[in-house]
Design an enzyme around this catalytic site. Structure first.
Site, PDB file in Angstrom:
ATOM      1  CB  ALA A   1     -19.421  11.464  -3.763  1.00 19.20           C
TER       2      ALA A   1
ATOM      3  CG  ASN B   1       0.781  -0.212  -4.390  1.00 15.88           C
ATOM      4  OD1 ASN B   1       1.742  -0.763  -4.931  1.00 15.88           O
ATOM      5  ND2 ASN B   1      -0.221  -0.893  -3.861  1.00 15.88           N
TER       6      ASN B   1
ATOM      7  CG  ASP C   1      -0.364   0.022   2.535  1.00 17.19           C
ATOM      8  OD1 ASP C   1       0.794  -0.404   2.685  1.00 17.19           O
ATOM      9  OD2 ASP C   1      -1.050   0.457   3.482  1.00 17.19           O
ATOM     10  CB  THR C   2       3.349   2.734   2.298  1.00 14.87           C
ATOM     11  OG1 THR C   2       4.089   1.529   2.506  1.00 14.87           O
ATOM     12  CG2 THR C   2       2.391   2.953   3.473  1.00 14.87           C
TER      13      THR C   2
ATOM     14  N   GLY D   1      -7.344   2.845  -3.776  1.00 12.14           N
ATOM     15  CA  GLY D   1      -7.233   3.781  -2.672  1.00 12.14           C
ATOM     16  C   GLY D   1      -5.840   4.366  -2.531  1.00 12.14           C
ATOM     17  CG  ASP D   2      -2.694   1.706  -1.982  1.00 15.52           C
ATOM     18  OD1 ASP D   2      -3.195   1.929  -0.867  1.00 15.52           O
ATOM     19  OD2 ASP D   2      -2.374   0.567  -2.375  1.00 15.52           O
TER      20      ASP D   2
ATOM     21  CG  ASN E   1      -4.791   0.853   3.376  1.00 16.12           C
ATOM     22  OD1 ASN E   1      -5.906   1.071   2.915  1.00 16.12           O
ATOM     23  ND2 ASN E   1      -3.693   1.014   2.666  1.00 16.12           N
TER      24      ASN E   1
ATOM     25  CE  LYS F   1      -8.584   6.327   0.967  1.00 12.33           C
ATOM     26  NZ  LYS F   1      -7.231   5.772   0.714  1.00 12.33           N
ATOM     27  NE  ARG F   2     -19.182   8.333   0.482  1.00 10.05           N
ATOM     28  CZ  ARG F   2     -20.451   8.747   0.409  1.00 10.05           C
ATOM     29  NH1 ARG F   2     -21.362   8.275   1.240  1.00 10.05           N
ATOM     30  NH2 ARG F   2     -20.804   9.642  -0.513  1.00 10.05           N
TER      31      ARG F   2
END
Length: 311
Positions: free
Chosen positions: A242, A42, A39-40, A269-270, A177, A237-238
């Protein structure tokens, strides 16, 4: 409390803390394509691409002395990510994960990471100069996965670093996360999150993770909780809906971009977080930054794997 934008005329120094793993992408015919992701990491790649020569992006992690770790470092250098804060631990290996996706592009992860070198990232003798250097950065970025893989002693070192960095006017950015399998219990995870959240300036949250970890009833409850903590900027974040933002008392709702065919949601998300942060550090408003986040995420989910080609 430190604001996010902009950082001024000097080239900002950004350090992202976490784990990169060997990534195996399972194709429809059962074959596997090998790459790297986390994740980080990315976010570091997409942030480096977005900022270009306007920022120095460094990655903080621990790897082994194997050929996969060598290849990781070469790929990061090719993305203009600094390696000075990467430890190489003799006899150790990076973690590994496999991505399986269904017909709708939703993903399932299989992990092999219990002995990953990153678990000792902040506890080795070589970590001391790295920890001493981090408070001089302009931005420190980490995630809930970072918290999990660092372990108790590593998290203690991280919190000490965050406190000192904020005293030197650094901005602290956190992506929630939450991955239940990385924690012994939900109670342990909650305690770890609550220990770092008071030191965060920008919280980039996924609503599903917040509800799974803290059992919030709705988005308003999430924002209320972070308001009580004192987090000045919160992004919720969804996915395809939106995103919602609260920043210094103002509220924003920014629609996501529609995509006809979702191939793989890995790193959606990343990449959003990277584009949002890059925009904010460049002087964009929260709404403009969210639009940039949605644009990049919409491109990423149309390509297999965590990192799309530069082109």
């Amino acid at each position: 409390m430190n604001t996010l934008s902009p950082l001024g005329p000097n080239t900002p120094r950004i350090a992202l803390i976490g784990e990169c793993m060997i990534e195996l992408q399972q194709r429809a015919d059962g074959s596997l394509q090998q790459s790297f992701g986390g994740d980080t990491l990315n976010t570091a790649v997409y942030l480096s691409r977005a900022m270009g020569d306007k920022a120095q992006v460094d990655y903080v992690t621990a790897l082994g002395d194997d050929s996969f770790s060598d290849a990781m470092c070469r790929s990061w250098a090719a993305e203009n990510i600094g390696l000075d804060l990467v430890q190489r631990l003799p006899g150790r290996l990076p973690g590994l994960y496999c991505i399986q996706t269904d017909a709708a592009g939703e993903r399932r992860f299989l992990y092999w990471r219990n002995e990953a070198a990153v678990r000792d990232c902040f506890t080795t003798p070589a970590a001391a100069p790295i920890l001493a250097a981090l408070p001089d950065y302009d931005v420190l970025y980490f995630s809930g996965i970072t918290l999990a893989v660092l372990g108790v002693k590593g998290r203690e070192k991280l919190i000490e670093t965050l406190i000192e960095a904020r005293q030197r006017d650094a901005r602290i950015v956190f992506d929630n996360n939450y991955r239940p399998r990385l924690w012994a219990s939900v109670e342990e995870a909650r305690a770890a999150y609550r220990s770092v959240l008071p030191h965060v300036d920008l919280a980039l949250l996924t609503v599903d993770d917040e509800q799974a970890l803290f059992h919030f009833e709705d988005c308003d409850a999430v924002f209320e909780a972070y308001a009580q903590i004192g987090t000045p900027e919160v992004v919720l974040k969804r996915g395809a809906e939106a995103c919602l933002i609260r920043c210094d008392g103002e509220a924003f709702e920014v629609p996501a971009q529609k995509v006809e065919k979702v191939v793989d949601t890995t790193a959606a998300g990343d990449s959003f977080s990277a584009a949002y942060l890059a925009s904010r550090l460049s002087g964009a408003s929260p709404a403009q930054a969210a639009e940039a986040g949605h644009r990049l995420a919409s491109r990423v989910i149309q390509v297999p794997g965590a990192l799309i080609p530069r082109a």
